[in-house]
Design a protein around this motif. Structure first.
Motif, PDB file in Angstrom:
ATOM      1  N   VAL A   1       2.138   9.836 -10.252  1.00  0.00           N
ATOM      2  CA  VAL A   1       0.872   8.826  -9.062  1.00  0.00           C
ATOM      3  C   VAL A   1       0.888   7.732  -9.994  1.00  0.00           C
ATOM      4  CG1 VAL A   1      -1.780   8.532  -8.249  1.00  0.00           C
ATOM      5  CG2 VAL A   1      -1.052  10.905  -8.322  1.00  0.00           C
TER       6      VAL A   1
ATOM      7  N   ARG B   1       0.049   4.325   0.865  1.00  0.00           N
ATOM      8  CA  ARG B   1       0.479   3.053  -0.239  1.00  0.00           C
ATOM      9  C   ARG B   1       1.840   2.688  -0.654  1.00  0.00           C
ATOM     10  NH1 ARG B   1       1.093   7.123  -5.035  1.00  0.00           N
ATOM     11  NH2 ARG B   1       2.032   8.859  -3.690  1.00  0.00           N
TER      12      ARG B   1
ATOM     13  N   CYS C   1      -4.730   6.906  -0.382  1.00  0.00           N
ATOM     14  CA  CYS C   1      -4.010   6.199  -1.157  1.00  0.00           C
ATOM     15  C   CYS C   1      -4.242   6.540  -2.195  1.00  0.00           C
ATOM     16  CB  CYS C   1      -4.630   4.714  -0.979  1.00  0.00           C
ATOM     17  SG  CYS C   1      -6.209   4.661  -1.653  1.00  0.00           S
ATOM     18  N   ARG C   2      -3.940   5.372  -3.645  1.00  0.00           N
ATOM     19  CA  ARG C   2      -4.502   5.753  -4.664  1.00  0.00           C
ATOM     20  C   ARG C   2      -5.199   6.318  -5.783  1.00  0.00           C
ATOM     21  NH1 ARG C   2      -5.304   3.341 -10.098  1.00  0.00           N
ATOM     22  NH2 ARG C   2      -3.833   3.855 -11.523  1.00  0.00           N
ATOM     23  N   SER C   3      -6.222   5.786  -4.815  1.00  0.00           N
ATOM     24  CA  SER C   3      -7.811   5.545  -5.927  1.00  0.00           C
ATOM     25  C   SER C   3      -8.926   5.433  -4.755  1.00  0.00           C
ATOM     26  CB  SER C   3      -7.879   4.402  -6.124  1.00  0.00           C
ATOM     27  OG  SER C   3      -8.349   3.312  -5.741  1.00  0.00           O
TER      28      SER C   3
ATOM     29  N   GLU D   1       5.269   3.408  -4.757  1.00  0.00           N
ATOM     30  CA  GLU D   1       3.858   4.600  -5.641  1.00  0.00           C
ATOM     31  C   GLU D   1       4.350   5.643  -4.896  1.00  0.00           C
ATOM     32  OE1 GLU D   1       0.272   2.541  -5.457  1.00  0.00           O
ATOM     33  OE2 GLU D   1       1.154   1.812  -3.766  1.00  0.00           O
TER      34      GLU D   1
END
Length: 109
Positions: free
Chosen positions: A108, A22, A61-63, A26
């Motif tokens: 997050v 990220r 990463c985030r998702s 983030e």
């Protein structure tokens, strides 16, 4: 995208050695305690910074979308890597350990 090796967060220990791809903001807001930060765009230039492990190296990463692309590329380069399914959002949902760079409660973004 089905040929991308993935791992479920529930299969990972809290202290897993993991690469977080990220962006800096983030990362600063919250990341896994044992993670190494290499933003997605920096990965090709920083391959020598990828942690060495006896297991497949987890990438997050985030998702799961950006890390999925990174994993796909790293597999083509011959690396043993897996995408963390659901990313940091899943990590958070599973109650896994988080830390932040700011001293604020980790979250997050």
């Amino acid at each position: 995208m089905n040929d991308i090796p993935t791992v479920n967060v529930s299969q990972l220990p809290d202290d897993v050695l993991m690469v977080d791809v990220r962006e800096a903001d983030e990362w600063a807001a919250g990341h896994a305690v044992g993670a190494v930060h290499i933003p997605m765009g920096d990965v090709p230039a920083r391959l020598d910074e990828l942690p060495v492990t006896d297991d497949s190296l987890a990438v997050v990463c985030r998702s799961g979308a950006r890390s999925g692309r990174v994993v796909q590329w790293l597999v083509q380069q011959g690396f043993d890597v897996v995408n963390v399914e659901g990313g940091m959002l899943s990590w958070l949902r599973h109650g896994k350990a988080l830390t932040s760079e700011s001293g604020q409660d980790p979250t997050v973004l």
